[in-house]
Write a protein that holds these residues in place. Structure first.
Motif, PDB file in Angstrom:
ATOM      1  N   LEU A 468       0.837  -1.205   0.000  1.00  0.00           N
ATOM      2  CA  LEU A 468       0.000   0.000   0.000  1.00  0.00           C
ATOM      3  C   LEU A 468       0.874   1.257   0.000  1.00  0.00           C
ATOM      4  CD1 LEU A 468      -2.830   1.366   0.349  1.00  0.00           C
ATOM      5  CD2 LEU A 468      -2.403   1.312   2.800  1.00  0.00           C
ATOM      6  N   LEU A 469       1.908   1.243   0.857  1.00  0.00           N
ATOM      7  CA  LEU A 469       2.790   2.405   0.930  1.00  0.00           C
ATOM      8  C   LEU A 469       3.492   2.646  -0.406  1.00  0.00           C
ATOM      9  CD1 LEU A 469       4.398   2.053   4.485  1.00  0.00           C
ATOM     10  CD2 LEU A 469       2.818   3.826   3.708  1.00  0.00           C
ATOM     11  N   LEU A 470       3.967   1.575  -1.017  1.00  0.00           N
ATOM     12  CA  LEU A 470       4.640   1.719  -2.314  1.00  0.00           C
ATOM     13  C   LEU A 470       3.698   2.333  -3.341  1.00  0.00           C
ATOM     14  CD1 LEU A 470       6.755  -1.534  -2.792  1.00  0.00           C
ATOM     15  CD2 LEU A 470       7.570   0.815  -2.572  1.00  0.00           C
ATOM     16  N   LYS A 471       2.470   1.815  -3.337  1.00  0.00           N
ATOM     17  CA  LYS A 471       1.492   2.275  -4.325  1.00  0.00           C
ATOM     18  C   LYS A 471       1.165   3.761  -4.097  1.00  0.00           C
ATOM     19  CE  LYS A 471      -3.314   1.500  -4.968  1.00  0.00           C
ATOM     20  NZ  LYS A 471      -4.117   1.633  -3.853  1.00  0.00           N
ATOM     21  N   LEU A 472       0.918   4.126  -2.829  1.00  0.00           N
ATOM     22  CA  LEU A 472       0.549   5.508  -2.522  1.00  0.00           C
ATOM     23  C   LEU A 472       1.686   6.460  -2.849  1.00  0.00           C
ATOM     24  CD1 LEU A 472      -1.295   4.912   0.855  1.00  0.00           C
ATOM     25  CD2 LEU A 472      -2.324   5.735  -1.266  1.00  0.00           C
ATOM     26  N   CYS A 473       2.928   6.055  -2.549  1.00  0.00           N
ATOM     27  CA  CYS A 473       4.066   6.921  -2.815  1.00  0.00           C
ATOM     28  C   CYS A 473       4.172   7.213  -4.307  1.00  0.00           C
ATOM     29  CB  CYS A 473       5.358   6.273  -2.324  1.00  0.00           C
ATOM     30  SG  CYS A 473       5.618   6.511  -0.574  1.00  0.00           S
ATOM     31  N   GLN A 474       3.922   6.159  -5.084  1.00  0.00           N
ATOM     32  CA  GLN A 474       4.037   6.366  -6.519  1.00  0.00           C
ATOM     33  C   GLN A 474       2.908   7.232  -7.056  1.00  0.00           C
ATOM     34  OE1 GLN A 474       3.694   3.052  -9.323  1.00  0.00           O
ATOM     35  NE2 GLN A 474       5.795   3.552  -9.928  1.00  0.00           N
ATOM     36  N   GLU A 475       1.680   6.884  -6.673  1.00  0.00           N
ATOM     37  CA  GLU A 475       0.516   7.637  -7.155  1.00  0.00           C
ATOM     38  C   GLU A 475       0.609   9.118  -6.798  1.00  0.00           C
ATOM     39  OE1 GLU A 475      -2.872   4.159  -6.767  1.00  0.00           O
ATOM     40  OE2 GLU A 475      -2.946   5.916  -5.455  1.00  0.00           O
ATOM     41  N   ARG A 476       1.044   9.394  -5.596  1.00  0.00           N
ATOM     42  CA  ARG A 476       1.012  10.773  -5.107  1.00  0.00           C
ATOM     43  C   ARG A 476       2.365  11.444  -5.174  1.00  0.00           C
ATOM     44  NH1 ARG A 476      -3.555  11.433  -0.944  1.00  0.00           N
ATOM     45  NH2 ARG A 476      -5.004   9.873  -1.708  1.00  0.00           N
ATOM     46  N   GLN A 477       3.315  10.776  -5.775  1.00  0.00           N
ATOM     47  CA  GLN A 477       4.673  11.309  -5.914  1.00  0.00           C
ATOM     48  C   GLN A 477       5.231  11.812  -4.586  1.00  0.00           C
ATOM     49  OE1 GLN A 477       3.585  13.963  -9.082  1.00  0.00           O
ATOM     50  NE2 GLN A 477       4.795  12.720 -10.516  1.00  0.00           N
ATOM     51  N   LEU A 478       5.120  10.935  -3.601  1.00  0.00           N
ATOM     52  CA  LEU A 478       5.570  11.304  -2.261  1.00  0.00           C
ATOM     53  C   LEU A 478       7.046  10.979  -2.084  1.00  0.00           C
ATOM     54  CD1 LEU A 478       2.658   9.779  -0.179  1.00  0.00           C
ATOM     55  CD2 LEU A 478       3.213  12.200  -0.384  1.00  0.00           C
ATOM     56  N   THR A 479       7.648  11.745  -1.204  1.00  0.00           N
ATOM     57  CA  THR A 479       8.985  11.406  -0.760  1.00  0.00           C
ATOM     58  C   THR A 479       8.808  10.776   0.617  1.00  0.00           C
ATOM     59  OG1 THR A 479       9.719  13.402  -1.856  1.00  0.00           O
ATOM     60  CG2 THR A 479      11.287  12.332  -0.357  1.00  0.00           C
ATOM     61  N   MET A 480       9.593   9.724   0.915  1.00  0.00           N
ATOM     62  CA  MET A 480       9.382   9.083   2.207  1.00  0.00           C
ATOM     63  C   MET A 480      10.711   8.710   2.852  1.00  0.00           C
ATOM     64  SD  MET A 480       6.676   6.218   3.311  1.00  0.00           S
ATOM     65  CE  MET A 480       7.183   4.738   2.518  1.00  0.00           C
ATOM     66  N   ILE A 481      10.747   8.917   4.174  1.00  0.00           N
ATOM     67  CA  ILE A 481      11.864   8.367   4.944  1.00  0.00           C
ATOM     68  C   ILE A 481      11.278   7.206   5.728  1.00  0.00           C
ATOM     69  CG2 ILE A 481      13.583   8.785   6.736  1.00  0.00           C
ATOM     70  CD1 ILE A 481      13.602  11.680   5.937  1.00  0.00           C
ATOM     71  N   PHE A 482      11.803   6.019   5.488  1.00  0.00           N
ATOM     72  CA  PHE A 482      11.230   4.821   6.074  1.00  0.00           C
ATOM     73  C   PHE A 482      12.215   4.274   7.106  1.00  0.00           C
ATOM     74  CE2 PHE A 482      10.185   0.403   6.487  1.00  0.00           C
ATOM     75  CZ  PHE A 482       8.819   0.321   6.271  1.00  0.00           C
ATOM     76  N   ILE A 483      11.782   4.304   8.375  1.00  0.00           N
ATOM     77  CA  ILE A 483      12.679   3.901   9.459  1.00  0.00           C
ATOM     78  C   ILE A 483      12.329   2.493   9.908  1.00  0.00           C
ATOM     79  CG2 ILE A 483      13.368   4.434  11.817  1.00  0.00           C
ATOM     80  CD1 ILE A 483      12.280   7.364  10.872  1.00  0.00           C
ATOM     81  N   SER A 484      13.344   1.649  10.071  1.00  0.00           N
ATOM     82  CA  SER A 484      13.057   0.298  10.521  1.00  0.00           C
ATOM     83  C   SER A 484      14.293  -0.357  11.106  1.00  0.00           C
ATOM     84  CB  SER A 484      12.525  -0.537   9.364  1.00  0.00           C
ATOM     85  OG  SER A 484      12.223  -1.825   9.813  1.00  0.00           O
ATOM     86  N   HIS A 485      14.032  -1.338  11.964  1.00  0.00           N
ATOM     87  CA  HIS A 485      15.148  -2.146  12.453  1.00  0.00           C
ATOM     88  C   HIS A 485      15.295  -3.377  11.564  1.00  0.00           C
ATOM     89  CE1 HIS A 485      11.692  -4.310  13.905  1.00  0.00           C
ATOM     90  NE2 HIS A 485      12.468  -5.361  14.034  1.00  0.00           N
ATOM     91  N   ASP A 486      14.301  -3.577  10.687  1.00  0.00           N
ATOM     92  CA  ASP A 486      14.215  -4.807   9.918  1.00  0.00           C
ATOM     93  C   ASP A 486      14.836  -4.610   8.536  1.00  0.00           C
ATOM     94  OD1 ASP A 486      13.450  -7.011   8.430  1.00  0.00           O
ATOM     95  OD2 ASP A 486      11.577  -7.240   9.537  1.00  0.00           O
ATOM     96  N   LEU A 487      15.982  -5.246   8.339  1.00  0.00           N
ATOM     97  CA  LEU A 487      16.732  -5.032   7.103  1.00  0.00           C
ATOM     98  C   LEU A 487      15.972  -5.501   5.876  1.00  0.00           C
ATOM     99  CD1 LEU A 487      19.670  -6.335   9.024  1.00  0.00           C
ATOM    100  CD2 LEU A 487      20.012  -4.311   7.646  1.00  0.00           C
TER     101      LEU A 487
END
Lengths: 531, 310, 296
Positions: A468-487
């Protein structure tokens, strides 16, 4: 002859809304010296079925409806309290999930370790102490004689779990039940603890039931694997066989949900490589007073390109959350500069904004939080949660417009519009995270900071939210900083990845390059710790 | 740990000082002089009295004078009973009030903890409901109601126990001690139940069960210390409440303790006596509060740590 | 996708159940708590309507009758001056309940303000504000109230002001702890990031979530305030004749309990019943509003 044979186990729970079946018709065996993995998502009944073996589920509300569990000729489900006490902690031991809460904070660690020994044998206190100290050293606690006298709060999480393991093994049990023993730990610590359990098991030839939601952990630890869903066993068999060729649809879905691939081609960043959308220059963030200063973020510089997803990876306490919070002004920076590009000419210095200008910029940068249970106001309906930012920033002209926008938003994130008047507690974790995503999108931001947005979710839900996040970022041309401990998650979603350790960014590169050829020793150790 | 103890000790000094100062000026600020009520006194007599009690001197001088005497353990003469000093009356009353309070707190702790444990071990059973209903009754039956009722039933109708006095006839200490202790027994029962239930639901109790320990060992060794910490925290306020409660109980049972003296002094507007007892009781309460805090920290080593961090 | 307004106007919205509705539902199932609620409502209504409901005048004496046991004319009997006990109980209850509610209101206002400010601002402000509360907590207030009543005379206003000034301490602590926890919750951070002002955050996100524990505490403060008043009145240091309260009536009843036990029993019963009702309601509310109960 199996060590433990469970047949047709069924367990019910009485709740406010009636009787719920937690485990139904579960049968399995454990042989001497083997490791049985039980894997499943939350609510699959994997823990409940094992707790019932030791009589550890509270009754009521729990109720064992049916089944037998034969351990060395004794039915654990029927045995009286006295018989059970001689088995618990002596012949069958347990390791629990959270080492922070499973040790008694009021009691010295040493006393807690020797307690099962004193209970189950005639050993003297001195002899028990000697044995405990030797075992503590074996599980990797140095200076064991001194640490024996300390309280649990003087140990780190990983060290506590070592103590719990020593406590479980001191009576030399035949069967060890480990319930998510590494879930609460950092990746590198997790690798060490898993290695330790494996080693001890080999050396002592104990049977282990290893419960986990994490398929990678099970794959590494278990000889045989049981897959559970909603109280039922879906599939069981040789671990290798299950992972290589799952026969059941649920298992296939589960395995397909593990993020273990590079970012899908279709979603990769194609924008301007020289863009300086967000620039962080020499940022430092410190907590505490002068005497006791803790530098959470230490002189970090970073550039984020317009339209890319930047992954930020690190273990707990590395400063990734502080850094992300400084961008949305939840914490103040002591030093440095954070700039957001408005257009070709204008740049905003975020840290200096005040009042109206700050409020206006908040519209451009939104955040998605980790815990979907805590990130929504429990007393507001979905509608009000989503309408609030619209009203605040004047993004809708009238009540009808607000309604229209809210319902559209809900559909965009995969929620049914007719749920608008419901409250957060009426939704599942994944649905709540969708609400949180919708709230962040409501103001049509340019930049989204996502702080561990999927780490509280089950693996199948996690996969849905990620796409969902991938799709929304593309559709809305969003920039995202994605923080995670999970490589693995970061690899799947991020175009570029930055690795943080002790307040510094130790390496930043295109995600795939970083994964294939890590240059920094810390990155290497992180990648090596992957299971 | 030691740092916390010393810090806590130092903290109570300004509190005690505030108490003394506030009480002193409050009493002095009373509208009208202490002798206004006696309309029969001639101006000369009042003047003589003022002189005797140093009421002519400026306020600050009186204050420091009083502090000086206090430091020597002297609370000054009584306004009302000219032949007695406040110190004498305190000496006479305090041991009695103390004895009463100790009996009461013993009753409260023994009954309260026992009832609370009973309830916590088997929640939502008769073993829970019966003691907890009694506890609720204890809370809703204040001492000034329970005391007279006990007197009426056991003293007057059944004639089993004496209705008043302290140490004059056998058994005359029973009813006052029960009257004073019952409310606190009730509170302690509820706190014990709540505290124990909270602890018994902790993960480390599950760990202890998984070790194969018997229930009794789990409760005594693992649950009691944490489960009783709300009770320990309540001890300070409980003692303060007990001392205030002694006013009522000593009045009902005509016990010549400090509480009764205090109430009489309040009626007689015996200012030096009020001043003295207020200061004494306040300091006692502040100190006992501190002791109960220290006890709580001693029982839970993590508290000292978090306190030092603040 | 919804393209036109018409489409969703036909949408069949599912009605959610708020946490308040949930709590109300659970409270309704708790018979003791509901009984408590009804008793309280009954007492409050009777108190308000006392001037119209009371069978006799407050000061109406029948000296010839003297103290008489309950009878058809005087349901609860009469006191030594021949005054109707039920009438006096009703008027006394007005004062007792009023002190209970008014003093709780005083403590509520101060406590919520103090606790919210300390908890929301945090840091040094919080430390200083809570240190003050700690110090005041250590003071023996019961003795101070008696002192105040002696020094400044016994007035109703002073009484509930003084009581309210003690009780706010606990309220402040409860509110502060709640606000502190809420402040760290992610939904409050989300509100900050959305751009809400502090006041909007407090009003929309903090206060509604603090209300639960506050309501529980209110129901438990009212009885403790009423007790305090009765305690002081019993000693003769609280409400003064000609005004009366249940404490005053109990005190009077004790003097003559050997001869006329009903003069002690009925006022005692009235007070105990109210305390029971409020405590049961408070316990029930605590269970009903407990967030842990909603999670599962």
């Amino acid at each position: 002859m199996s060590l433990l044979t469970v047949n047709h186990l069924s367990i019910d729970f009485t709740t406010r809304d009636g009787t719920v079946s937690a485990v139904s018709d579960v049968s399995f065996t454990v042989d001497k010296g083997e490791t049985l993995g039980i894997v499943g998502e939350s609510g699959s009944g994997k823990s409940v079925s094992c707790y019932s073996l030791l009589g550890l589920i509270p009754m009521p509300p729990g109720h064992i409806k049916n089944g037998t569990a034969i351990f060395d000729g004794i039915d654990l489900l029927q045995a009286n309290e006295k018989t059970m006490r001689q088995i618990r902690g002596k012949r069958i031991s347990m390791i629990f999930q959270d080492p922070m809460t499973s040790l008694n904070p009021y009691m010295r660690v040493g006393q807690q370790i020797i307690e099962p020994l004193l209970q189950h044998s005639n050993m003297s206190k001195t002899a028990a102490k000697e044995k405990a100290i030797a075992l503590l050293e074996e599980v990797g606690i140095s200076d064991a004689a001194n640490r024996f006298q300390q309280y649990p709060h003087e140990f780190s999480g990983g060290m506590r779990q070592r103590v719990v393991i020593a406590m479980a093994l001191i009576t030399e049990p035949e069967l060890l039940i480990a319930d998510e023993p590494t879930t609460a730990l950092d990746v590198t610590i997790q690798a060490q603890i898993l290695e330790l359990i494996h080693e001890l098991q080999q050396r002592r030839n104990i049977a282990v039931i290893f419960i986990s939601h994490d398929l990678d952990v099970i794959k590494r630890m278990a000889d045989r694997t049981i897959v559970m869903e909603k109280g039922h066993i879906v599939e069981q068999g040789n671990t290798q066989a299950i992972f290589d060729a799952p026969t059941q649809a649920y298992t296939q879905k589960l395995i397909a949900s593990i993020p273990n691939s590079a970012k899908p081609e279709a979603y990769r960043f194609t924008g301007d490589q020289d863009s300086h959308f967000l620039t962080l220059n020499n940022i430092s963030i410190a907590y505490g007073n002068k005497k006791n200063l803790f530098k959470a973020v230490d002189n970090v510089s970073l550039t984020v390109k317009q339209g890319e997803i930047l992954g930020l990876v690190g273990e707990s306490g590395c400063g990734k959350t502080s850094l992300s919070h400084s961008i949305v002004r939840l914490v103040d920076i002591q030093q440095g500069e954070i700039c957001l590009q408005q257009d070709a000419l204008e740049k905003l210095s975020i840290a200096e904004l005040k009042g109206k200008a700050l409020k206006a910029t908040r519209k451009d940068i939104q955040m998605i939080f980790q815990d979907p249970y805590a990130s929504l106001n429990p007393r507001m309906t979905v509608f009000n949660t989503l309408a609030e930012p619209l009203r605040l920033h004047g993004l809708a002209s009238n009540a009808e417009d607000i309604k229209n926008k809210v319902l559209t938003l809900m559909q965009d994130v995969g929620l049914e519009a007719r749920w608008a008047n419901k409250y957060p507690h009426e939704f599942s974790g994944g649905q709540r995270q969708r609400i949180a995503i919708a709230r962040a999108l409501a103001v049509e931001p340019k930049l989204i900071i996502a702080d561990e947005p999927v780490s509280a979710l089950d693996v199948t839900i996690q996969a849905q939210i990620l796409s969902l996040l991938l799709k929304l970022c593309q559709e809305r041309q969003l920039t995202m900083i994605f923080i995670s401990h999970d490589l693995a998650v970061v690899r799947y979603i991020a175009d570029r990845t930055a690795v943080m350790n002790q307040g510094k960014i130790v390496e930043i590169n295109d995600t795939e390059s970083l994964y294939q050829n890590p240059s920094d020793p810390y990155t290497k150790s992180l990648l090596a710790a992957r299971v | 740990m030691l740092r916390f103890f010393v810090g806590r000790l130092l903290q109570s000094i300004p509190v005690i000082f505030i108490v003394i100062t506030a009480t002193f000026f409050l009493v002095r600020a009373a509208p009208g002089g202490p002798f206004d009520a006696e309309k029969t006194l001639s101006p000369e007599v009042i003047e003589r009295l003022n002189e005797r009690y140093n009421l002519d001197a400026p306020m600050y001088e009186q204050y420091f004078d009083y502090l000086g005497h206090l430091a020597q353990g002297d609370f000054g003469p009584s306004f009302r009973y000219t032949n007695r000093t406040v110190t004498e009356m305190i000496y006479a009353g305090l041991p009695i009030t103390f004895e009463l309070a100790i009996y009461a707190i013993m009753i409260a702790l023994v009954i309260g903890i026992f009832a609370g444990m009973l309830a916590a071990i088997k929640p939502n059973s008769a073993q829970d409901y019966i003691p907890m209903s009694l506890a609720m009754t204890g809370i809703c039956m204040p001492s000034f109601l329970l005391g007279p009722l006990l007197v009426l039933v056991f003293g007057i109708w059944l004639q089993w126990l004496p209705v008043s006095g302290w140490g004059y006839s056998p058994g005359d200490k029973i009813l006052p001690a029960i009257t004073l202790g019952s409310t606190y027994a009730a509170y302690i029962a509820r706190l014990t139940r709540g505290g124990m239930l909270e602890i018994l639901s902790q993960d480390y109790i599950r760990t202890a069960k998984a070790k194969g320990l018997p229930m009794a060992t789990i409760i005594i060794r693992h649950a009691l210390r944490g489960g009783l910490s709300p009770v320990v925290a309540f001890l300070g306020p409980a003692i303060a409440g007990l001392l205030a409660g002694s006013f009522v109980v000593e009045t009902i049972f005509q016990i010549p303790g400090l509480g009764r003296f205090y109430v009489q002094a309040a009626f007689n507007r015996d200012y030096t006596m009020i001043l003295g007892t207020t200061i004494l009781l306040s300091c006692l309460i502040v100190l006992l509060n501190m002791l109960s805090d220290l006890l709580a920290v001693w029982l839970n080593p993590r508290l000292a740590l978090s306190n030092e961090k603040n | 996708m919804i393209d036109s307004l018409k489409e969703y106007q036909n949408l069949n919205f599912e009605q959610g159940r708020s946490l308040w509705q949930d709590a109300w539902y659970r409270l309704n199932k708790n018979k003791l708590a509901m009984l408590g609620l009804y008793v309280i409502i009954f007492f409050v209504v009777v108190s308000i309507l006392t001037p119209w409901l009371a069978p006799y005048g407050y000061e109406t004496q029948n000296l010839a009758l003297g103290a008489s046991a309950p009878s058809a004319q005087h349901w609860l009997g009469t006191d030594i001056h021949g005054r109707d006990l039920m009438t006096r109980l009703m008027y006394g209850g007005r004062i007792s309940l009023m002190v209970g509610f008014a003093a709780t209101a005083v403590s509520l206002v101060i406590g919520i303000l103090w606790g919210t400010i300390a908890g929301y601002i945090g840091g040094l402000t919080d430390t200083i504000m809570m240190r003050i509360v700690d110090i005041l907590y250590a003071l023996p207030f019961m003795i101070f109230i008696i002192l105040l009543m002696v020094v400044f005379g016994r007035s109703l206003l002073l009484l509930f002001l003084a009581i309210g000034l003690i009780e706010w301490l606990t309220m402040a602590r409860i509110v502060r702890t709640q606000v502190l926890t809420l402040r760290k919750q992610e939904f409050v951070s989300a509100a900050v990031v959305t751009g809400l002002s502090h006041w909007q955050i407090i009003r929309r996100h903090i206060i509604p979530n603090v209300l639960g524990p506050v309501i529980v505490y209110i129901t438990l403060t009212i009885p403790s305030v009423m007790l305090l008043e009765a305690f002081l009145s019993f000693l003769g240091l609280g409400i003064q004749p000609p005004q009366s309260s249940w404490g005053v009536l109990i005190s009077g009843g004790v003097e003559t309990m050997e001869e006329y036990p009903w003069l002690l029993v009925f006022p005692g019963l009235a007070l105990s019943l109210t305390l029971f009702a409020l405590n049961f309601l408070g316990d029930g509310l605590r269970d009903a509003l407990d967030p842990r109960a909603t999670r599962d």
